[in-house]
Design an enzyme around this catalytic site. Structure first.
Site, PDB file in Angstrom:
ATOM      1  N   ARG A   1     -33.814 -13.929 -15.833  1.00  0.00           N
ATOM      2  CA  ARG A   1     -34.613 -12.432 -15.880  1.00  0.00           C
ATOM      3  C   ARG A   1     -35.860 -12.427 -15.524  1.00  0.00           C
ATOM      4  O   ARG A   1     -36.284 -11.647 -15.448  1.00  0.00           O
ATOM      5  CB  ARG A   1     -34.245 -12.192 -17.393  1.00  0.00           C
ATOM      6  CG  ARG A   1     -32.971 -11.347 -17.652  1.00  0.00           C
ATOM      7  CD  ARG A   1     -32.897 -10.971 -19.194  1.00  0.00           C
ATOM      8  NE  ARG A   1     -32.242 -12.035 -20.082  1.00  0.00           N
ATOM      9  CZ  ARG A   1     -32.104 -11.918 -21.432  1.00  0.00           C
ATOM     10  NH1 ARG A   1     -32.902 -10.914 -22.121  1.00  0.00           N
ATOM     11  NH2 ARG A   1     -31.871 -12.742 -22.044  1.00  0.00           N
TER      12      ARG A   1
ATOM     13  N   GLU B   1     -22.750 -21.778 -11.763  1.00  0.00           N
ATOM     14  CA  GLU B   1     -21.874 -20.723 -12.035  1.00  0.00           C
ATOM     15  C   GLU B   1     -20.642 -21.017 -10.749  1.00  0.00           C
ATOM     16  O   GLU B   1     -19.523 -20.865 -11.073  1.00  0.00           O
ATOM     17  CB  GLU B   1     -22.550 -19.529 -11.349  1.00  0.00           C
ATOM     18  CG  GLU B   1     -23.405 -19.091 -12.318  1.00  0.00           C
ATOM     19  CD  GLU B   1     -23.971 -17.621 -11.860  1.00  0.00           C
ATOM     20  OE1 GLU B   1     -25.025 -17.498 -11.050  1.00  0.00           O
ATOM     21  OE2 GLU B   1     -23.532 -16.530 -12.196  1.00  0.00           O
TER      22      GLU B   1
ATOM     23  N   CYS C   1     -28.150 -13.001 -19.374  1.00  0.00           N
ATOM     24  CA  CYS C   1     -28.726 -13.225 -18.169  1.00  0.00           C
ATOM     25  C   CYS C   1     -29.845 -14.664 -18.318  1.00  0.00           C
ATOM     26  O   CYS C   1     -30.927 -13.975 -18.949  1.00  0.00           O
ATOM     27  CB  CYS C   1     -29.300 -12.218 -17.307  1.00  0.00           C
ATOM     28  SG  CYS C   1     -29.817 -12.640 -15.730  1.00  0.00           S
TER      29      CYS C   1
ATOM     30  N   TRP D   1     -29.363 -13.803  -7.384  1.00  0.00           N
ATOM     31  CA  TRP D   1     -28.763 -15.026  -6.466  1.00  0.00           C
ATOM     32  C   TRP D   1     -28.123 -15.903  -7.254  1.00  0.00           C
ATOM     33  O   TRP D   1     -28.407 -15.812  -8.435  1.00  0.00           O
ATOM     34  CB  TRP D   1     -29.819 -15.683  -5.740  1.00  0.00           C
ATOM     35  CG  TRP D   1     -31.128 -16.091  -6.371  1.00  0.00           C
ATOM     36  CD1 TRP D   1     -31.119 -17.401  -7.315  1.00  0.00           C
ATOM     37  CD2 TRP D   1     -32.177 -15.493  -6.603  1.00  0.00           C
ATOM     38  NE1 TRP D   1     -32.230 -17.359  -7.746  1.00  0.00           N
ATOM     39  CE2 TRP D   1     -33.202 -16.216  -7.659  1.00  0.00           C
ATOM     40  CE3 TRP D   1     -32.785 -14.391  -6.366  1.00  0.00           C
ATOM     41  CZ2 TRP D   1     -34.351 -16.079  -8.020  1.00  0.00           C
ATOM     42  CZ3 TRP D   1     -34.155 -13.793  -6.803  1.00  0.00           C
ATOM     43  CH2 TRP D   1     -34.827 -14.747  -7.578  1.00  0.00           C
TER      44      TRP D   1
HETATM   45  N1  ARG Z   1     -20.797 -15.834 -12.735  1.00  0.00           N
HETATM   46  C1  ARG Z   1     -20.657 -14.906 -11.748  1.00  0.00           C
HETATM   47  C2  ARG Z   1     -19.954 -15.734 -10.528  1.00  0.00           C
HETATM   48  O1  ARG Z   1     -19.807 -16.910 -10.462  1.00  0.00           O
HETATM   49  C3  ARG Z   1     -21.686 -14.025 -11.342  1.00  0.00           C
HETATM   50  C4  ARG Z   1     -22.581 -13.647 -12.289  1.00  0.00           C
HETATM   51  C5  ARG Z   1     -23.784 -12.935 -11.856  1.00  0.00           C
HETATM   52  N2  ARG Z   1     -24.605 -14.268 -11.441  1.00  0.00           N
HETATM   53  C6  ARG Z   1     -25.921 -14.236 -10.887  1.00  0.00           C
HETATM   54  N3  ARG Z   1     -26.569 -15.190 -10.635  1.00  0.00           N
HETATM   55  N4  ARG Z   1     -26.726 -12.909 -10.708  1.00  0.00           N
HETATM   56  O2  ARG Z   1     -19.626 -14.824  -9.595  1.00  0.00           O
END
Ligand code: ARG
Length: 369
Positions: free
Chosen positions: A70, A238, A67, A233
Site C-alpha cells: 500500500r 503470489e 494489501c 504489480w
Molecule cells: N494474488 C493474486 C494473483 O496472484 C493477485 C492479487 C493482487 N496482487 C497485487 N500484487 N496487486 O493473481
C-alpha cells in the site's frame, strides 16, 4: 456488508467529504455538503467530483487491510469512466487500462471506474482457464474451473487447450452479457527461467505480468461502483509460492524438485522448501530480465513498515490482516511477522460480492482439446 447495516447515504457522504476536505486541506466543506444535501433530496443520489473520486479510490487502497503493497497509494491513477456503460466501449477502455498499466514494464497502479449497471464476471481481467477432463484431471488453473464453465455456458468455445489459455472477459451491462477475447498483444507474459538451473526453464512455466482485480466494488461516501477494475504489480511470492506452487493450483513443486534433482521420496529432505525457493528465484529473475516491475517479499514488507510509520505521523490508524500481510515464503525473516495488526473495514473501501456464477445452475463443460 449489507445495505441494511450501512448508515444512510447522507451520513456516509458527510463522513467521506469531511475526510476529503481535511486530508487535502480544502476550504468550502459546508457549501459542498449543502449542495450534496440538495442533490440527494432531489434525486436520491449525489455526484462525486473527479477529485473526490480520485482521492476516494486512493484511500480505498490505503484502507485495504489485506494489501501489503500500500505504500504507493497516492500514486494510483484513477480513470473516471462513470459515463461509460456500453460493453464495446468498456472493453476498449479495458484494453487502454492494460496498456497504460503495463507502461512498457514500468507497471503503474491504475483503476478504471465505470458507470452504473455494469459488472465484469471475471475476478481478474487476465486469468488462465481451468478445463476438467473426462477423468477429472484439470488442465490449467484449478482455481478457474467454475469460471471457465460459466464462460463456456455463455458461449465460449474454449481456447487451444494449453495450461495457460487466457480466458475471455464476460462484461455485463444493463442485464445483458457480452464475451470478449483479449488480443495477444494485450496480455504480456513472462516465461520462467532460472539463472543457474536450465532444467527449471525447460518446465515451460510462465505467468501474466498484470494482476487486475475486476470483481470488487469500490465504495466511496456511500456510493458503490460495481465495475472498477484496478491493478498494482505482482509480488513474486503470489506467483511462485501460491499460483504455481499450491497443490490446489498449478502444483508444480514436484516438477521443480525433479528439475533440481532433489530426493522427493522423503519430506525430510525438505525438497518442497528448496523447490519453493528456487521457483521464487526464477520468477524474480525472469521478470527482472524481461524488464517487468515486480516486488520481492523482503522489500515490500520493509516498505509496508514505512507505510505504517507514515500513517502514524498523519494521525491515522492502519488496519491490517496479519495472515495476508505475512508472505508465504520465509515469513519470519520479514518485519511484518513480528508485528501485530488490527483488522478492520473502513470507508472508502473495496468490497467483495458473491461470484456471479455461484447462484447459477451450471453444468456446461468446456470442450476438451
Ligand atoms: N494474488 C493474486 C494473483 O496472484 C493477485 C492479487 C493482487 N496482487 C497485487 N500484487 N496487486 O493473481
Amino acid at each position: 456488508m449489507t445495505a441494511a447495516l450501512l448508515p444512510p447515504l447522507l451520513a456516509q457522504a458527510e463522513s467521506f467529504l469531511g475526510l476529503f476536505y481535511r486530508e487535502n486541506r480544502l476550504d468550502g466543506l459546508d457549501d459542498r455538503l449543502n449542495a450534496v444535501q440538495k442533490e440527494v433530496a432531489r434525486t436520491g443520489q449525489y455526484t462525486l467530483s473527479n477529485d473526490e473520486l480520485t482521492h476516494g479510490a486512493r484511500v480505498a487502497w490505503r484502507n485495504s487491510a489485506r494489501c501489503v503493497g500500500r505504500l504507493p497509494w497516492p500514486a494510483l491513477a484513477v480513470r473516471d469512466l462513470r459515463q461509460v456503460t456500453r460493453p464495446d466501449e468498456i472493453f476498449g477502455h479495458l484494453l487502454t487500462h492494460l496498456h497504460e498499466a503495463l507502461n512498457d514494464g514500468h507497471i503503474r497502479p491504475v483503476i478504471s471506474v465505470f458507470g452504473p449497471g455494469v459488472r465484469i464476471h471475471n475476478p481478474q481481467l487476465i486469468r488462465y482457464a481451468g478445463y476438467v477432463q473426462p477423468g477429472g484431471e484439470i488442465i490449467g488453473d484449478p482455481a478457474t474451473v467454475a469460471l471457465t464453465a460459466h464462460l463456456c455456458r455463455l458461449g465460449w468455445k474454449g481456447g487451444s487447450g494449453t495450461r495457460f489459455d487466457v480466458l475471455p472477459l464476460a462484461i455485463e451491462s444493463a442485464g445483458s452479457i457480452h464475451l470478449y477475447e483479449l488480443p495477444a498483444h494485450a496480455v504480456r507474459e513472462v516465461a520462467l527461467t532460472h539463472p543457474e538451473i536450465p532444467a527449471l526453464g525447460a518446465l515451460g512455466l510462465k505467468w501474466h505480468v498484470l494482476p487486475v482485480i475486476s470483481d470488487m466494488s469500490l465504495e466511496i461516501g456511500g456510493q458503490v461502483f460495481a465495475c472498477a477494475p484496478f491493478n498494482g504489480w505482482y509480488l513474486g511470492t503470489e506467483i511462485a509460492a501460491r499460483n504455481l506452487a499450491d497443490t490446489e493450483r498449478y502444483h508444480q513443486l514436484p516438477e521443480v524438485a525433479q528439475a533440481l534433482g532433489l530426493d522427493t521420496s522423503r519430506s525430510r529432505s525438505l525438497w518442497q522448501d528448496r523447490a519453493l525457493v528456487e521457483l521464487n528465484v526464477a520468477v524474480l529473475h525472469s521478470f527482472d530480465a524481461a524488464g517487468i516491475r515486480i516486488s520481492d517479499h523482503h522489500a515490500v514488507t520493509r516498505q509496508f513498515v514505512r507505510f505504517e510509520h507514515q500513517e502514524a505521523r498523519a494521525g491515522r490508524a492502519v488496519r491490517g490482516r496479519w495472515s495476508w500481510l505475512v508472505p508465504p515464503l520465509s515469513p519470519a525473516t520479514t518485519p511484518v511477522w513480528h508485528r501485530q495488526y488490527v483488522d478492520g473495514d473502513e470507508s472508502p473501501r473495496f468490497m467483495h460480492g458473491q461470484d456471479v456464477w455461484a447462484d447459477l445452475q451450471e453444468t456446461a463443460r468446456c470442450p476438451f482439446h
